[in-house]
Design a protein around this motif. Structure first.
Motif, PDB file in Angstrom:
ATOM      1  N   THR A 226       0.831  -1.204   0.000  1.00  0.00           N
ATOM      2  CA  THR A 226       0.000   0.000   0.000  1.00  0.00           C
ATOM      3  C   THR A 226       0.867   1.256   0.000  1.00  0.00           C
ATOM      4  OG1 THR A 226      -1.755  -1.155   1.195  1.00  0.00           O
ATOM      5  CG2 THR A 226      -1.812   1.257   1.221  1.00  0.00           C
ATOM      6  N   GLN A 229       2.167   1.893  -3.517  1.00  0.00           N
ATOM      7  CA  GLN A 229       1.108   2.346  -4.423  1.00  0.00           C
ATOM      8  C   GLN A 229       0.706   3.788  -4.153  1.00  0.00           C
ATOM      9  OE1 GLN A 229      -1.811  -0.646  -3.608  1.00  0.00           O
ATOM     10  NE2 GLN A 229      -0.856  -2.193  -4.919  1.00  0.00           N
ATOM     11  N   ASP A 250       3.383  -2.769 -11.161  1.00  0.00           N
ATOM     12  CA  ASP A 250       2.075  -2.126 -11.046  1.00  0.00           C
ATOM     13  C   ASP A 250       1.995  -1.214  -9.823  1.00  0.00           C
ATOM     14  OD1 ASP A 250       1.085  -3.357 -13.320  1.00  0.00           O
ATOM     15  OD2 ASP A 250       0.232  -5.049 -12.229  1.00  0.00           O
ATOM     16  N   SER A 251       3.069  -1.221  -9.032  1.00  0.00           N
ATOM     17  CA  SER A 251       3.137  -0.356  -7.836  1.00  0.00           C
ATOM     18  C   SER A 251       4.242   0.682  -8.002  1.00  0.00           C
ATOM     19  CB  SER A 251       3.386  -1.202  -6.588  1.00  0.00           C
ATOM     20  OG  SER A 251       2.329  -2.101  -6.367  1.00  0.00           O
ATOM     21  N   LYS A 252       4.392   1.167  -9.244  1.00  0.00           N
ATOM     22  CA  LYS A 252       5.309   2.263  -9.575  1.00  0.00           C
ATOM     23  C   LYS A 252       6.786   1.884  -9.463  1.00  0.00           C
ATOM     24  CE  LYS A 252       1.921   5.628  -7.861  1.00  0.00           C
ATOM     25  NZ  LYS A 252       1.681   6.771  -6.940  1.00  0.00           N
TER      26      LYS A 252
END
Length: 355
Positions: A226, A229, A250-252
């Motif tokens: 979390t 993200q 997908d989490s930068k």
């Protein structure tokens, strides 16, 4: 406060759900996990003869169902059930379903959880001597790590874990740790300065990144996803297979630098309070199969790590291989001095000189 609430929650839930249906009078006898014999395989005993009793244990870990942790534990569960003629079963719970690594390890020490596979870093909170394995650049290769962990040093650690109310059944691995971030290639320590990076809840890891001039934030992996993200932290460090199985792109996390700054060993652990109530033959069965599972997990890790790097590249992650590792070693060297009072220098030298 959060940690205390976790402990209370785990104690209540797991005490209620512990599925140990019968405990023989083991009389406190402990079948010490003796490691591999000269042939590289654990000696095999006959199926348990524990008066018809049945045992069901819960084994947890923090990673995904396709991670070597889970695959190896599932294989161990199958083999244990088969060898015991269904009298001993292991239920495997991935994705921190039984608690994050630190919380689950704590539950093992209390006897409110049965078994886990975990990286060593969170275990140092309960057995500080284990922290020696988290010193940066302690291991140059897997071969060196295996020689140390499968030799006297590693086997002594497994036995001594009983002082932390844990039974060290076997070594496995999480792999060499690398840095990912969402903005740039990291080749030198200067590239890490000011970087907000998630680390494990381990004082040595924290000190290592502080030595680089980064801004490390220790947190459980369940919280880290979390945080990545939402941009609370910019970076994290983990083996490539974790970046791949959790799809960190997908989490930068668009860049991975193969720093290999820490070899992350893993442990298959059992709760000593639970273990001490088991019949000796059940202990021996679990010890033997854990040794096999640890070796199998290592083999899976080697293959899947290379596959993971290729997969990350295919997803557009920039893999930086030309890292100045010597510069990182030099920058992290003060960590050895900072923790010199915690570890025997002779032990550190012995590990580093093992080839």
């Amino acid at each position: 406060m959060l940690r205390k609430k976790w402990s209370l929650l785990l104690s209540g839930v797991m005490s209620a759900s512990l599925l140990l249906t019968a405990c023989g009078g083991g009389g406190g006898q402990t079948a010490q996990p003796s490691g591999q014999n000269s042939g590289g395989q654990a000696a095999q005993t006959e199926a348990p003869k524990s008066d018809g009793q049945t045992f069901v244990f819960k084994a947890g870990h923090s990673l995904t169902e396709d991670h070597p942790y889970n695959v190896a534990l599932k294989k161990m569960a199958e083999d244990v059930e088969k060898r015991s003629n269904g009298k001993v079963k292991i239920e495997v719970y991935p994705l921190s379903q039984l608690g994050a690594e630190r919380e689950l390890t704590e539950a093992l020490t209390f006897g409110t959880a049965d078994m886990e596979i975990t990286s060593t870093a969170p275990v140092t909170n309960f057995y500080p001597k284990l922290g020696v394995l988290d010193l940066p650049f302690l291991f140059e290769s897997r071969e060196q790590a295996y020689k140390v962990l499968d030799g006297k040093v590693g086997q002594d650690i497994l036995k001594d874990l009983s002082n932390a109310n844990l039974v060290g059944l076997a070594w496995a691995e999480n792999g060499f740790r690398h840095i990912t971030n969402g903005t740039k290639d990291i080749k030198t320590p200067a590239d890490v300065q000011g970087l907000k990076i998630r680390t494990q809840e381990n004082p040595i890891h924290l000190a290592a990144f502080e030595a680089l001039g980064a801004k490390p934030t220790p947190m459980a992996w369940t919280e880290a996803l979390t945080a990545l993200q939402q941009g609370v932290v910019d970076a994290q460090e983990n083996p490539a297979i974790v970046a791949q199985t959790y799809k960190l792109y997908d989490s930068k996390q668009t860049h991975m630098s193969l720093t290999g700054h820490v070899y992350s060993a893993a442990l298959i652990l059992f709760s000593k309070p639970v273990w001490d109530k088991l019949p000796a033959d059940v202990q021996q069965l679990l010890a033997e199969e854990a040794q096999k599972a640890g070796q199998y997990e290592r083999e899976l890790m080697i293959k899947m790590e290379q596959d993971a790097i290729g997969n990350l590249k295919s997803k557009g992650v920039v893999i930086t291989e030309d890292v100045d590792k010597q510069a990182f070693r030099d920058a992290m060297k003060p960590v050895y001095d900072k923790f010199s009072g915690q570890f025997d220098k002779a032990l550190v030298d012995e590990i580093m000189n093992t080839k």
